[in-house]
Design a protein around this motif. Sequence first.
Motif, PDB file in Angstrom:
ATOM      1  N   ILE A 180      28.476  95.300  37.252  1.00 32.53           N
ATOM      2  CA  ILE A 180      27.885  94.556  36.135  1.00 32.53           C
ATOM      3  C   ILE A 180      27.550  95.509  34.995  1.00 32.53           C
ATOM      4  CG2 ILE A 180      25.942  93.119  35.437  1.00 32.53           C
ATOM      5  CD1 ILE A 180      25.815  92.106  38.301  1.00 32.53           C
TER       6      ILE A 180
ATOM      7  N   PRO B 147      17.104  93.410  47.644  1.00 31.57           N
ATOM      8  CA  PRO B 147      17.426  94.581  46.833  1.00 31.57           C
ATOM      9  C   PRO B 147      17.347  94.241  45.356  1.00 31.57           C
ATOM     10  CG  PRO B 147      19.405  93.644  47.772  1.00 31.57           C
ATOM     11  CD  PRO B 147      18.272  92.889  48.354  1.00 31.57           C
ATOM     12  N   SER B 148      17.169  95.260  44.531  1.00 30.94           N
ATOM     13  CA  SER B 148      17.045  94.975  43.107  1.00 30.94           C
ATOM     14  C   SER B 148      18.382  95.140  42.410  1.00 30.94           C
ATOM     15  CB  SER B 148      16.006  95.898  42.494  1.00 30.94           C
ATOM     16  OG  SER B 148      16.260  97.212  42.874  1.00 30.94           O
ATOM     17  N   SER B 149      18.552  94.382  41.358  1.00 24.52           N
ATOM     18  CA  SER B 149      19.797  94.463  40.610  1.00 24.52           C
ATOM     19  C   SER B 149      19.510  94.189  39.143  1.00 24.52           C
ATOM     20  CB  SER B 149      20.802  93.459  41.154  1.00 24.52           C
ATOM     21  OG  SER B 149      21.075  92.470  40.219  1.00 24.52           O
ATOM     22  N   VAL B 150      20.475  94.475  38.291  1.00 26.70           N
ATOM     23  CA  VAL B 150      20.265  94.272  36.863  1.00 26.70           C
ATOM     24  C   VAL B 150      20.633  92.861  36.427  1.00 26.70           C
ATOM     25  CG1 VAL B 150      20.600  96.679  36.263  1.00 26.70           C
ATOM     26  CG2 VAL B 150      22.544  95.147  36.327  1.00 26.70           C
ATOM     27  N   SER B 151      21.211  92.120  37.349  1.00 27.67           N
ATOM     28  CA  SER B 151      21.654  90.767  37.021  1.00 27.67           C
ATOM     29  C   SER B 151      20.466  89.903  36.607  1.00 27.67           C
ATOM     30  CB  SER B 151      22.341  90.168  38.237  1.00 27.67           C
ATOM     31  OG  SER B 151      22.680  88.844  37.986  1.00 27.67           O
TER      32      SER B 151
ATOM     33  N   ILE C 177      20.687  86.450  35.966  1.00 32.59           N
ATOM     34  CA  ILE C 177      20.921  85.018  36.124  1.00 32.59           C
ATOM     35  C   ILE C 177      19.818  84.445  37.007  1.00 32.59           C
ATOM     36  CG2 ILE C 177      22.617  83.298  36.763  1.00 32.59           C
ATOM     37  CD1 ILE C 177      24.629  85.760  36.812  1.00 32.59           C
ATOM     38  N   LYS C 178      19.250  83.350  36.557  1.00 30.76           N
ATOM     39  CA  LYS C 178      18.187  82.724  37.344  1.00 30.76           C
ATOM     40  C   LYS C 178      18.785  81.684  38.275  1.00 30.76           C
ATOM     41  CE  LYS C 178      14.207  84.007  35.091  1.00 30.76           C
ATOM     42  NZ  LYS C 178      14.266  85.440  35.084  1.00 30.76           N
TER      43      LYS C 178
ATOM     44  N   LEU D  48      17.760  97.233  33.022  1.00 30.80           N
ATOM     45  CA  LEU D  48      19.075  97.808  32.779  1.00 30.80           C
ATOM     46  C   LEU D  48      18.930  99.253  32.321  1.00 30.80           C
ATOM     47  CD1 LEU D  48      21.577  95.352  32.008  1.00 30.80           C
ATOM     48  CD2 LEU D  48      22.069  97.432  30.812  1.00 30.80           C
ATOM     49  N   PRO D  49      19.694 100.149  32.890  1.00 30.34           N
ATOM     50  CA  PRO D  49      19.523 101.565  32.552  1.00 30.34           C
ATOM     51  C   PRO D  49      19.812 101.866  31.085  1.00 30.34           C
ATOM     52  CG  PRO D  49      21.457 101.222  33.900  1.00 30.34           C
ATOM     53  CD  PRO D  49      20.701  99.947  33.921  1.00 30.34           C
TER      54      PRO D  49
ATOM     55  N   LEU E  23      20.713  86.646  46.168  1.00 30.82           N
ATOM     56  CA  LEU E  23      19.391  86.740  45.555  1.00 30.82           C
ATOM     57  C   LEU E  23      18.954  88.192  45.463  1.00 30.82           C
ATOM     58  CD1 LEU E  23      17.226  83.839  46.912  1.00 30.82           C
ATOM     59  CD2 LEU E  23      18.539  83.995  44.841  1.00 30.82           C
ATOM     60  N   THR E  24      18.490  88.564  44.288  1.00 30.17           N
ATOM     61  CA  THR E  24      18.024  89.935  44.097  1.00 30.17           C
ATOM     62  C   THR E  24      16.727  89.897  43.300  1.00 30.17           C
ATOM     63  OG1 THR E  24      19.378  90.031  42.117  1.00 30.17           O
ATOM     64  CG2 THR E  24      20.304  90.974  44.095  1.00 30.17           C
TER      65      THR E  24
ATOM     66  N   ASP F 290      26.159  96.031  41.488  1.00 32.92           N
ATOM     67  CA  ASP F 290      25.355  96.259  40.293  1.00 32.92           C
ATOM     68  C   ASP F 290      26.094  97.134  39.288  1.00 32.92           C
ATOM     69  OD1 ASP F 290      23.008  95.133  39.727  1.00 32.92           O
ATOM     70  OD2 ASP F 290      21.808  96.913  40.110  1.00 32.92           O
TER      71      ASP F 290
ATOM     72  N   ARG G 286      21.913  96.772  50.846  1.00 37.13           N
ATOM     73  CA  ARG G 286      21.493  97.337  49.566  1.00 37.13           C
ATOM     74  C   ARG G 286      22.617  98.133  48.929  1.00 37.13           C
ATOM     75  NH1 ARG G 286      16.808 101.140  49.849  1.00 37.13           N
ATOM     76  NH2 ARG G 286      18.479 102.623  50.132  1.00 37.13           N
TER      77      ARG G 286
ATOM     78  N   PRO H 195      13.306  84.412  41.408  1.00 33.20           N
ATOM     79  CA  PRO H 195      14.270  85.390  41.888  1.00 33.20           C
ATOM     80  C   PRO H 195      15.531  85.417  41.037  1.00 33.20           C
ATOM     81  CG  PRO H 195      14.171  83.490  43.334  1.00 33.20           C
ATOM     82  CD  PRO H 195      13.061  83.346  42.375  1.00 33.20           C
ATOM     83  N   GLN H 196      16.080  86.601  40.900  1.00 33.35           N
ATOM     84  CA  GLN H 196      17.330  86.749  40.163  1.00 33.35           C
ATOM     85  C   GLN H 196      18.476  86.529  41.123  1.00 33.35           C
ATOM     86  OE1 GLN H 196      16.770  87.772  36.874  1.00 33.35           O
ATOM     87  NE2 GLN H 196      14.678  87.483  37.518  1.00 33.35           N
ATOM     88  N   THR H 197      19.613  86.182  40.592  1.00 31.67           N
ATOM     89  CA  THR H 197      20.763  86.075  41.475  1.00 31.67           C
ATOM     90  C   THR H 197      21.934  86.820  40.875  1.00 31.67           C
ATOM     91  OG1 THR H 197      21.812  84.171  40.509  1.00 31.67           O
ATOM     92  CG2 THR H 197      20.097  83.758  42.106  1.00 31.67           C
TER      93      THR H 197
ATOM     94  N   GLN I  81      17.145 103.454  25.367  1.00 31.64           N
ATOM     95  CA  GLN I  81      16.997 103.160  23.947  1.00 31.64           C
ATOM     96  C   GLN I  81      15.572 103.341  23.456  1.00 31.64           C
ATOM     97  OE1 GLN I  81      18.666  99.304  23.325  1.00 31.64           O
ATOM     98  NE2 GLN I  81      20.724 100.056  23.669  1.00 31.64           N
TER      99      GLN I  81
ATOM    100  N   LEU J 151      14.524  91.772  40.115  1.00 36.85           N
ATOM    101  CA  LEU J 151      14.957  92.345  38.843  1.00 36.85           C
ATOM    102  C   LEU J 151      14.712  93.848  38.746  1.00 36.85           C
ATOM    103  CD1 LEU J 151      16.167  91.566  36.122  1.00 36.85           C
ATOM    104  CD2 LEU J 151      13.858  91.384  35.263  1.00 36.85           C
ATOM    105  N   LYS J 152      15.706  94.502  38.185  1.00 40.72           N
ATOM    106  CA  LYS J 152      15.588  95.924  37.874  1.00 40.72           C
ATOM    107  C   LYS J 152      16.056  96.048  36.439  1.00 40.72           C
ATOM    108  CE  LYS J 152      18.775  98.696  39.716  1.00 40.72           C
ATOM    109  NZ  LYS J 152      19.468  99.353  40.808  1.00 40.72           N
TER     110      LYS J 152
END
Lengths: 204, 228
Positions: free
Chosen positions: B188, A46-50, A52-53, A198-199, A192-193, B185, B178, B50-52, A204, A195-196
């Motif tokens: 955050i 799934p995608s998330s705004v986080s 962190i690598k 940030l809204p 693990l996600t 999400d 999800r 990948p992002q975490t 902006q 990237l999406k």
Amino acid sequence: MAKVKVKRKSTLIDMTAMSDVTVLLLTFFMLTSTFVQKEPVQVSTPSSVSEIKIPEINVLRILVEPSGKIFISLDKQEDRVNVLNAMSSMYGVSFTPEQINKFRLATSFGVPIKQMPGFLDLKSEIQDQTLKNYGIPCDSANNEFKEWVRAARKSNPDLKIAIKADQATPYDKIKTVMSSLQDIKENRYNLLTSLKSLPAEENQ
Amino acid sequence: MAEVEVKDSGKGGKKGRQKKMKIHVDFTPMVDMNMLLITFFMFCTTLSKPQTMEISMPTNDKVTEEEQNKVRESEAITILLGDNDRVFYYLGQPKYEDYTSLVESSYGADGLRALLLERNKTVVNKVKDLKERKKREEIDEVTYDSLVSEAKKTKGSPVVMIKAKLPDENGHNGASYRNLIDALDEMIICDIGRYAIVDITEGDLFLMENFEQKGALSDQIDPNLVKN
């Protein structure tokens, strides 16, 4: 009659510039990309705004596919050997040196420990094909998953745990993984996600 | 195919004069090889790492249950992840007899996010301010991080409990992974400092069921149970 003389022109094209371009491209790809890890099943995270690598080494990846099958991958070969030895003494399953060597070379594993020797005897192509049918048992009656993670932690204390699960996985499957980790006091882990953006920044 | 063309001067070649050499190396095979290598790299590697999402779960000790109850009622928000990507929330203590205390929301920008941003206004503004300052390079990355985590601990900021509905035996009618990530999400995005993933209770399931039936189940509540 005078023949019209066609001037012979050399058809050689100077490829030096082209070669320069390709070498540059090649360098770019080599420096920026990382190799795709071979995984027994394809999952879409799934995608998330986080942002962190994940670190590249010392990662224990827990792969959860939609039907709840669990696979583990460890990135260090010595960890894999240590883990297998720990598991074999715990469950009383012995392995031949060839089997251990084969296990050492496979990035991910996910076979019940009782079936492991038989599985490791198979040819590696057949192993790749059939691995997705197995999965590490993780229920209250037989929680091998817990032992694998515990053994991995013992072998490498710097290990970071990352859960990679398909976005369609029902919550109860995730919950069993999470509560198993909780049982062995692994309370900090990564999900693990992909990237999406940030809204807030989109506006902006 | 490196060819060395020797140009003859035509006049029998004067001795002592350097011969003009035109060296031409054909790079075509080199380009071929490079192209092959590029193709290989494009197919076998990924550019995106990948992002975490880092989460820390509470320990299994009994303390957590008491701490959960310690949360002030005005601060608590409980988010219930239901089936078919539906999401509900209630503020403070659940009111089992009043089905309207449960509100259906959505994962979109005008759902949970609007609620949480409103509730967490002070922290959100603080973080926004810090972000501005970082952009103007008044503070560096490290102080920014520490100030943000400090801001998130502000008193009065909401404490969010995320409870996901477990699917039935066939794997239907439950929340998916999800949904959980979407909910995390929002935490955050809305700079929520204190949140936890908690097991769903019978009461929460009842609330959702009662909401479905528009309060038809309210009469069935055993008054003695409510008091507990």
